[in-house]
Design an enzyme around this catalytic site. Structure first.
Site, mmCIF file in Angstrom:
data_model
loop_
_atom_site.group_PDB
_atom_site.id
_atom_site.type_symbol
_atom_site.label_atom_id
_atom_site.label_comp_id
_atom_site.label_asym_id
_atom_site.label_seq_id
_atom_site.Cartn_x
_atom_site.Cartn_y
_atom_site.Cartn_z
ATOM 1 N N ASP A 152 0.216 31.335 -18.726
ATOM 2 C CA ASP A 152 0.974 32.551 -19.140
ATOM 3 C C ASP A 152 1.045 32.400 -20.669
ATOM 4 O O ASP A 152 1.390 31.639 -21.208
ATOM 5 C CB ASP A 152 2.256 32.686 -18.608
ATOM 6 C CG ASP A 152 2.271 33.065 -17.241
ATOM 7 O OD1 ASP A 152 0.891 33.607 -16.723
ATOM 8 O OD2 ASP A 152 2.854 32.978 -16.382
ATOM 9 N N PRO B 199 26.526 38.793 -22.710
ATOM 10 C CA PRO B 199 26.154 39.188 -24.119
ATOM 11 C C PRO B 199 26.271 38.167 -25.272
ATOM 12 O O PRO B 199 25.407 38.142 -26.069
ATOM 13 C CB PRO B 199 26.684 40.517 -24.541
ATOM 14 C CG PRO B 199 27.294 41.152 -23.244
ATOM 15 C CD PRO B 199 27.505 39.956 -22.477
ATOM 16 N N GLU C 221 34.832 44.502 -18.879
ATOM 17 C CA GLU C 221 34.921 44.150 -20.474
ATOM 18 C C GLU C 221 34.592 42.881 -20.619
ATOM 19 O O GLU C 221 34.220 42.206 -21.504
ATOM 20 C CB GLU C 221 35.947 44.503 -21.002
ATOM 21 C CG GLU C 221 35.891 45.913 -21.963
ATOM 22 C CD GLU C 221 35.521 46.975 -20.844
ATOM 23 O OE1 GLU C 221 34.635 47.821 -20.991
ATOM 24 O OE2 GLU C 221 36.327 47.170 -19.798
ATOM 25 N N ARG D 67 8.879 31.863 -10.661
ATOM 26 C CA ARG D 67 7.522 31.545 -10.738
ATOM 27 C C ARG D 67 7.193 30.273 -11.281
ATOM 28 O O ARG D 67 5.900 30.062 -11.558
ATOM 29 C CB ARG D 67 6.941 32.596 -11.645
ATOM 30 C CG ARG D 67 7.453 33.076 -12.968
ATOM 31 C CD ARG D 67 7.257 34.297 -13.375
ATOM 32 N NE ARG D 67 5.948 34.586 -13.502
ATOM 33 C CZ ARG D 67 4.992 33.956 -14.401
ATOM 34 N NH1 ARG D 67 5.464 33.154 -15.360
ATOM 35 N NH2 ARG D 67 3.636 34.457 -14.564
HETATM 36 C C1 4G3 Z 1 30.546 41.506 -20.808
HETATM 37 C C2 4G3 Z 1 24.571 40.280 -19.902
HETATM 38 C C3 4G3 Z 1 29.887 42.133 -20.409
HETATM 39 C C4 4G3 Z 1 31.093 40.073 -20.529
HETATM 40 C C5 4G3 Z 1 25.750 40.695 -19.182
HETATM 41 C C6 4G3 Z 1 29.685 40.273 -18.584
HETATM 42 C C7 4G3 Z 1 24.387 42.070 -20.923
HETATM 43 C C8 4G3 Z 1 24.304 40.885 -20.630
HETATM 44 C C9 4G3 Z 1 29.395 41.491 -19.221
HETATM 45 C C10 4G3 Z 1 30.589 39.626 -19.354
HETATM 46 C C11 4G3 Z 1 26.221 42.131 -19.439
HETATM 47 C C12 4G3 Z 1 22.786 40.234 -21.640
HETATM 48 C C13 4G3 Z 1 28.089 42.250 -18.211
HETATM 49 N N1 4G3 Z 1 25.329 42.774 -20.398
HETATM 50 N N2 4G3 Z 1 22.318 40.696 -22.588
HETATM 51 N N3 4G3 Z 1 27.230 42.827 -19.271
HETATM 52 O O1 4G3 Z 1 22.228 39.296 -20.775
HETATM 53 O O2 4G3 Z 1 30.975 38.101 -19.186
#
Ligand code: 4G3
Length: 254
Positions: free
Chosen positions: A170, A90, A117, A155
């Protein structure tokens, strides 16, 4: 293109990658997707891959050993080289068609799917070249985001989409949202296909579609217009559309 995906849940990738266009791309050897189970590289008795956070706190952290071992294996398999290593998280850089276009130039890619986490920071430090997020929300793991990235890249590989479908037509390819699409019948439950699309007049159809693209972008994603290259004709149409929308707004407020 070869993509190695490091994950604790390789089975999750079976169904999405074995249908339709992704399946055909692999059959045609245009795309090779390998999933590697991180757990196979855990050296402890119960094959665990996570541990409690240093410094305390809730939840678990994915430890460095299995991932470093996994990379040693990949390096050996690929003659000392691994190329770009993407981690789905994230906190990463927002994914986009432009980002995908750049990644699609690579011959090989490794994607690391995080869980818990998070992943021990030393993995990032030593192994990861790109941190990518598919949007501002948190998921239980990096698997779904990895599938999104792979699908977007697939794609773009020449020959993956059929001759009739083109990635270059696209949405986002030219930075604008796509125009509406219609197929037969000409009238369905009273809803009609726009007359111009049945006229056979290719230049007028092209102009209509471009105008629709500009209108949709103006209404839904005006910020995209800052980034896109517009012709003189586009700018004229946009000005006209802006005045039209403004007039409609004033009319509504009366
Ligand atoms: C925390 C990617 C959670 C750290 C992964 C991985 C959302 C996305 C995670 C980490 C995720 C995204 C796993 N959640 N928004 N969860 O791309 O390295």
């Amino acid at each position: 293109m070869r993509i190695d995906i490091l994950t604790l849940f390789p089975e999750m990738f079976q169904s999405p990658f074995n249908h339709s266009i992704l399946k055909r791309a692999q059959e045609k050897k245009l795309l090779q997707i390998n999933t590697i189970n991180i757990r196979d590289f855990s050296r402890n008795k119960h094959h665990t891959v996570d541990d409690t956070p240093c410094g305390g706190g809730a939840g678990m952290v994915m430890g460095p050993e299995p991932l470093f071992e996994c990379f040693d294996f990949l390096k050996e398999k690929n003659g000392g080289q691994v190329g770009r290593v993407v981690m789905m998280c994230p906190q990463g850089e927002p994914f986009s068609q432009a980002y995908a276009k750049e990644l699609a130039k690579e011959e090989n890619l490794v994607i690391v799917c995080g869980h818990y986490e998070g992943i021990d920071e030393r993995v990032r430090e030593a192994l990861v070249t790109d941190e990518i997020s598919i949007g501002d929300y948190v998921l239980t793991g990096g698997e779904l985001p990895a599938m999104v990235v792979v699908d977007t890249l697939a794609r773009m590989i020449p020959g993956v989409l059929g001759e009739t479908a083109s990635a270059e037509e696209d949405s986002f390819y030219h930075g604008l949202l796509e125009h509406p699409h219609y197929t037969k019948p000409r009238v369905y439950r009273g809803y009609e296909v726009p007359e111009i699309l049945l006229s056979g007049h290719h230049e007028n159809i092209r102009k209509w579609r471009r105008r629709q693209s500009l209108l949709r972008t103006l209404e839904r994603r005006p910020e995209l217009l800052q980034e896109v290259e517009l012709t003189k004709e586009d700018k004229k149409v946009l000005l006209e559309l802006q005045q039209l929308l403004q007039a409609l707004k004033l009319e509504k407020n009366k």
